[in-house]
Design an enzyme around this catalytic site. Structure first.
Site, PDB file in Angstrom:
ATOM      1  N   CYS A 136       0.656  -1.617   0.175  1.00  0.00           N
ATOM      2  CA  CYS A 136      -0.069  -0.343   0.175  1.00  0.00           C
ATOM      3  C   CYS A 136       0.709   1.100  -0.020  1.00  0.00           C
ATOM      4  O   CYS A 136       1.894   1.609   0.980  1.00  0.00           O
ATOM      5  CB  CYS A 136      -0.882  -0.052   1.537  1.00  0.00           C
ATOM      6  SG  CYS A 136      -1.829   1.810   1.173  1.00  0.00           S
ATOM      7  N   CYS A 139      -0.925   3.667   2.322  1.00  0.00           N
ATOM      8  CA  CYS A 139      -0.717   3.924   4.020  1.00  0.00           C
ATOM      9  C   CYS A 139       0.721   4.122   3.718  1.00  0.00           C
ATOM     10  O   CYS A 139       1.285   4.994   4.809  1.00  0.00           O
ATOM     11  CB  CYS A 139      -0.616   2.927   4.005  1.00  0.00           C
ATOM     12  SG  CYS A 139      -2.448   1.845   3.162  1.00  0.00           S
ATOM     13  N   ASP A 140       2.533   3.432   3.567  1.00  0.00           N
ATOM     14  CA  ASP A 140       3.437   3.707   3.437  1.00  0.00           C
ATOM     15  C   ASP A 140       4.700   4.523   3.096  1.00  0.00           C
ATOM     16  O   ASP A 140       5.579   4.502   3.284  1.00  0.00           O
ATOM     17  CB  ASP A 140       4.240   1.931   3.757  1.00  0.00           C
ATOM     18  CG  ASP A 140       3.286   1.000   4.082  1.00  0.00           C
ATOM     19  OD1 ASP A 140       2.487   2.000   5.577  1.00  0.00           O
ATOM     20  OD2 ASP A 140       3.356   0.104   3.793  1.00  0.00           O
TER      21      ASP A 140
END
Ligand code: NAP
Length: 307
Positions: A136, A139-140
């Protein structure tokens, strides 16, 4: 037997499920949508959506989902949280849906449980997951500031997220097993024109290396068979998707990859169970097609309940 808890239960809160919920709620069917974790599905982890009609300058994925959720709730959609463990067809009139401590009954069920990313199953992938291996980018991505990273795959997800990751990373290698990308042409053009992106063609990933965190990947050119190492601080895997249908095995007809087989009214092999969105066998997996499926599934469920 008493009345069921709900007329309709919807499994999954992405665009397909939320649209189905909007429609069933407006049809005054008592509906709850069961979501595993966070409403939004894949869209919630998409930074920016620019191919969903109606937003001429595009819209943030999280904003689009928030609009969809609020719109459906305004007409009475309930949302429950929990992971569905199994579905019991009962006597075909009543379906039982078990999640967490709860078991709810309904007359019609709409499966909109979407997909999750594939794993490659190579050495280092599991060991370094969350320590440089990610599925992701939204997200990261911010953890990879000024690092070199690799994105594996050549589809829309890989190419779109590679462009997104150039905001943070110093260099992004797109490692793809062929010499042509599968992604939409406009996404390809952006990647080709982005000087931070380097395409590594005809190449597969054999191993991810690192002690505490990712340090390098070992790749192999499928044409020359040459094996080489690329030093990277992170690897983002976008090698396709698999459906969230474990809880439906033995209940519905699935294809060989586990996607739900439907007809064009979203009917599955079981009476009163419909499927919508990415989870079903279909040609094009997009928000635009998911909302169409959701509306159709809701309408078909309403017709089923009138019988
Ligand atoms: P996808 O379209 O299935 O692409 C997966 C990519 O991974 C392909 O390029 C494939 O290579 C490669 N791949 C598969 N298995 C591999 C393996 N074992 N080793 C190396 N490479 C492998 O998956 P996706 O990109 O996650 O997209 C999923 C769905 O969501 C698609 O329908 C997509 O259109 C949609 N989506 C749309 C958008 C958008 O519209 N903006 C954004 C994201 C996702 P090959 O090309 O050689 O098969």
């Amino acid at each position: 037997m008493g009345d069921p808890d709900y007329d309709v239960i919807i499994a999954g809160g992405g665009p397909a499920g939320l649209t189905a919920g909007l429609y069933t709620s407006r049809s005054r069917l008592k509906t709850t949508l069961v979501e595993k974790m966070v409403v939004g599905g894949q869209v919630a982890t998409t930074e920016f959506v620019e191919n969903y009609p109606g937003f001429k300058n595009g819209i943030m994925g999280t904003d689009l989902i928030q609009h969809m959720e609020e719109q459906a709730k305004r007409f009475g959609l309930e949302i429950s949280f929990g992971e569905i463990e199994n579905v019991n067809l009962g006597d075909n009139q009543l379906k039982l849906v078990k999640f967490g401590e709860k078991e709810l009954s309904c007359k019609a069920l709409i499966i909109a449980s979407g997909t999750k990313p594939n794993e490659l199953g190579i050495q280092g992938e599991k060991e370094l997951k969350g320590r440089g291996v990610s599925y992701c980018a939204t997200c990261d991505g911010p953890f990879f500031k000024e690092l070199d990273i690799a994105v594996i795959g050549g589809g829309n997800s890989a190419v779109e997220e590679a462009s997104f990751l150039t905001r943070y990373a110093k260099r992004v290698y797109i490692v793809h097993r062929r010499d042509k990308l599968r992604a939409d042409k406009i996404l390809q053009e952006r990647a080709f024109n982005n000087e931070k992106i380097e395409l590594v063609w005809d190449t597969v990933l054999d191993k991810i290396e690192g002690n505490q965190t990712v340090e390098a990947i070992e790749v192999r050119n499928v044409k020359t068979k040459e094996v080489s190492k690329i030093e990277v601080g992170g690897v983002f895997m976008y090698v396709g998707i698999k459906p969230n249908t474990e809880f439906l095995k033995g209940v519905l007809s699935l294809d060989e990859r586990g996607f739900v087989i439907t007809d064009d009214e979203m009917k599955t092999s079981a009476p009163g169970i419909f499927a919508a969105g990415d989870v079903r066998v279909k040609l094009l997996r997009q928000i635009a097609t998911a909302v169409g499926d959701g509306a159709t599934a809701a309408f078909a469920a309403e017709k089923y309940l009138e019988l």
